[in-house]
Write a protein that holds these residues in place. Sequence first.
Motif, PDB file in Angstrom:
ATOM      1  N   ALA A  86     -54.548  75.774  -1.296  1.00  0.00           N
ATOM      2  CA  ALA A  86     -53.133  76.031  -1.032  1.00  0.00           C
ATOM      3  C   ALA A  86     -52.270  75.663  -2.234  1.00  0.00           C
ATOM      4  N   VAL A  87     -52.535  74.505  -2.825  1.00  0.00           N
ATOM      5  CA  VAL A  87     -51.758  74.082  -4.002  1.00  0.00           C
ATOM      6  C   VAL A  87     -51.965  75.061  -5.152  1.00  0.00           C
ATOM      7  N   GLU A  88     -53.176  75.536  -5.329  1.00  0.00           N
ATOM      8  CA  GLU A  88     -53.460  76.443  -6.444  1.00  0.00           C
ATOM      9  C   GLU A  88     -52.792  77.807  -6.278  1.00  0.00           C
ATOM     10  N   ARG A  89     -52.533  78.206  -5.027  1.00  0.00           N
ATOM     11  CA  ARG A  89     -51.831  79.485  -4.827  1.00  0.00           C
ATOM     12  C   ARG A  89     -50.316  79.314  -4.870  1.00  0.00           C
ATOM     13  N   GLY A  90     -49.838  78.060  -5.032  1.00  0.00           N
ATOM     14  CA  GLY A  90     -48.413  77.806  -5.172  1.00  0.00           C
ATOM     15  C   GLY A  90     -47.741  77.197  -3.966  1.00  0.00           C
ATOM     16  N   ALA A  91     -48.503  76.860  -2.918  1.00  0.00           N
ATOM     17  CA  ALA A  91     -47.909  76.286  -1.702  1.00  0.00           C
ATOM     18  C   ALA A  91     -47.653  74.791  -1.863  1.00  0.00           C
ATOM     19  N   TRP A  92     -46.741  74.310  -1.058  1.00  0.00           N
ATOM     20  CA  TRP A  92     -46.514  72.871  -0.919  1.00  0.00           C
ATOM     21  C   TRP A  92     -47.295  72.402   0.306  1.00  0.00           C
ATOM     22  N   VAL A  93     -48.154  71.420   0.115  1.00  0.00           N
ATOM     23  CA  VAL A  93     -48.973  70.891   1.201  1.00  0.00           C
ATOM     24  C   VAL A  93     -48.446  69.525   1.604  1.00  0.00           C
ATOM     25  N   LEU A  94     -48.139  69.364   2.882  1.00  0.00           N
ATOM     26  CA  LEU A  94     -47.670  68.087   3.423  1.00  0.00           C
ATOM     27  C   LEU A  94     -48.750  67.549   4.347  1.00  0.00           C
ATOM     28  N   SER A  95     -49.235  66.342   4.061  1.00  0.00           N
ATOM     29  CA  SER A  95     -50.309  65.759   4.859  1.00  0.00           C
ATOM     30  C   SER A  95     -49.860  64.483   5.554  1.00  0.00           C
ATOM     31  N   ASP A  96     -50.096  64.438   6.855  1.00  0.00           N
ATOM     32  CA  ASP A  96     -49.874  63.240   7.662  1.00  0.00           C
ATOM     33  C   ASP A  96     -51.084  62.332   7.445  1.00  0.00           C
ATOM     34  N   ARG A  97     -50.952  61.384   6.548  1.00  0.00           N
ATOM     35  CA  ARG A  97     -51.969  60.450   6.063  1.00  0.00           C
ATOM     36  C   ARG A  97     -52.863  61.106   5.007  1.00  0.00           C
ATOM     37  N   PHE A  98     -53.368  60.241   4.097  1.00  0.00           N
ATOM     38  CA  PHE A  98     -54.319  60.671   3.069  1.00  0.00           C
ATOM     39  C   PHE A  98     -55.068  59.434   2.590  1.00  0.00           C
ATOM     40  N   LEU A  99     -55.404  59.378   1.331  1.00  0.00           N
ATOM     41  CA  LEU A  99     -56.253  58.315   0.786  1.00  0.00           C
ATOM     42  C   LEU A  99     -55.715  56.918   1.055  1.00  0.00           C
ATOM     43  N   ASP A 100     -54.399  56.721   0.929  1.00  0.00           N
ATOM     44  CA  ASP A 100     -53.851  55.370   1.068  1.00  0.00           C
ATOM     45  C   ASP A 100     -54.101  54.788   2.457  1.00  0.00           C
ATOM     46  N   SER A 101     -54.208  55.636   3.465  1.00  0.00           N
ATOM     47  CA  SER A 101     -54.564  55.127   4.792  1.00  0.00           C
ATOM     48  C   SER A 101     -55.977  54.579   4.803  1.00  0.00           C
ATOM     49  N   SER A 102     -56.903  55.267   4.153  1.00  0.00           N
ATOM     50  CA  SER A 102     -58.267  54.740   4.062  1.00  0.00           C
ATOM     51  C   SER A 102     -58.278  53.415   3.304  1.00  0.00           C
ATOM     52  N   GLN A 106     -59.474  50.746   5.846  1.00  0.00           N
ATOM     53  CA  GLN A 106     -60.905  50.474   5.652  1.00  0.00           C
ATOM     54  C   GLN A 106     -61.216  49.584   4.454  1.00  0.00           C
ATOM     55  N   GLY A 107     -60.238  49.369   3.567  1.00  0.00           N
ATOM     56  CA  GLY A 107     -60.525  48.676   2.319  1.00  0.00           C
ATOM     57  C   GLY A 107     -60.081  47.237   2.265  1.00  0.00           C
ATOM     58  N   MET A 108     -60.141  46.543   3.389  1.00  0.00           N
ATOM     59  CA  MET A 108     -59.677  45.151   3.366  1.00  0.00           C
ATOM     60  C   MET A 108     -60.568  44.249   4.208  1.00  0.00           C
ATOM     61  N   GLY A 109     -61.808  44.666   4.411  1.00  0.00           N
ATOM     62  CA  GLY A 109     -62.748  43.858   5.194  1.00  0.00           C
ATOM     63  C   GLY A 109     -64.093  43.819   4.508  1.00  0.00           C
ATOM     64  N   ASP A 110     -65.090  44.451   5.127  1.00  0.00           N
ATOM     65  CA  ASP A 110     -66.419  44.528   4.514  1.00  0.00           C
ATOM     66  C   ASP A 110     -66.366  45.272   3.185  1.00  0.00           C
ATOM     67  N   LEU A 111     -65.445  46.234   3.083  1.00  0.00           N
ATOM     68  CA  LEU A 111     -65.286  47.018   1.860  1.00  0.00           C
ATOM     69  C   LEU A 111     -63.973  46.645   1.181  1.00  0.00           C
ATOM     70  N   ASP A 113     -60.783  47.601  -1.752  1.00  0.00           N
ATOM     71  CA  ASP A 113     -60.015  48.756  -2.212  1.00  0.00           C
ATOM     72  C   ASP A 113     -60.795  49.513  -3.289  1.00  0.00           C
ATOM     73  N   ALA A 114     -61.448  48.792  -4.156  1.00  0.00           N
ATOM     74  CA  ALA A 114     -62.241  49.440  -5.208  1.00  0.00           C
ATOM     75  C   ALA A 114     -63.367  50.279  -4.610  1.00  0.00           C
ATOM     76  N   ASP A 115     -63.967  49.818  -3.516  1.00  0.00           N
ATOM     77  CA  ASP A 115     -65.022  50.591  -2.850  1.00  0.00           C
ATOM     78  C   ASP A 115     -64.474  51.913  -2.321  1.00  0.00           C
ATOM     79  N   ILE A 116     -63.310  51.854  -1.671  1.00  0.00           N
ATOM     80  CA  ILE A 116     -62.717  53.069  -1.114  1.00  0.00           C
ATOM     81  C   ILE A 116     -62.356  54.046  -2.228  1.00  0.00           C
ATOM     82  N   LEU A 117     -61.828  53.540  -3.324  1.00  0.00           N
ATOM     83  CA  LEU A 117     -61.490  54.409  -4.453  1.00  0.00           C
ATOM     84  C   LEU A 117     -62.744  55.028  -5.071  1.00  0.00           C
ATOM     85  N   THR A 118     -63.844  54.280  -5.078  1.00  0.00           N
ATOM     86  CA  THR A 118     -65.108  54.834  -5.587  1.00  0.00           C
ATOM     87  C   THR A 118     -65.595  55.967  -4.687  1.00  0.00           C
ATOM     88  N   LEU A 119     -65.521  55.772  -3.370  1.00  0.00           N
ATOM     89  CA  LEU A 119     -65.904  56.847  -2.448  1.00  0.00           C
ATOM     90  C   LEU A 119     -65.034  58.078  -2.675  1.00  0.00           C
TER      91      LEU A 119
END
Length: 208
Positions: A86-102, A106-111, A113-119
């Motif tokens: 969508a972005v490549e065809r020129g659209a604006w994409v709005l997402s309800d949550r993305f990487l920062d939610s993960s 998920q990145g403050m216990g067993d894993l 923040d660096a682990d989540i960024l690696t994934l």
Amino acid sequence: MTRGRFISLEGGEGAGKSTQLRALAALLRGRGLDVVETREPGGSDGAEAIRALLLTGEADRWSPRAEALLFAAARADHIEKTVRPAVERGAWVLSDRFLDSSRAYQGMGDLTDADILTLHRIGSAGFLPDRTFLLTLPEAEASARARSRDVNGADRIGGRDSGFHQRVADAFARFAKQEPDRVRTIDASGEADVVTARLVGALEDLLP
């Protein structure tokens, strides 16, 4: 062809992300832009199937590591099938949550923040939004909104205890401080149209 933009809306439970995404999408369409509304986990056939696995069942259905891997897999499919085309065809994409939610959930216990960024680097080649809006509310107001929304019960992540959600809020605040060029904090209190105006004001520099 002009490249579109990718905008994510983040924040804790009850912050109004879904409501504001719809309002912002309508406003951008009114300016003549092609807008795609999406969400995470989800946003593509494969990612929606993973969403059903992630958000249903008992609280301990998945270990923290399995959960993080599922989120990363859903995001990889979402980007490949929905966001990037969508972005490549020129659209604006709005997402309800993305990487920062993960990162926050998920990145403050067993894993870490660096682990989540690696994934994310492995699964999605490190793809990031052009801008991320972090919607913030006082805890009491956010909790009240979430209870009103979840009259039939919260999902297995939203239903975690208040201590967990405070750690999530703290993580989001840390990301905003670390990446001020990408992440903009938006006060989500007050009337919905006032909040939408705040979002638009923080997006003007990217608008054509």
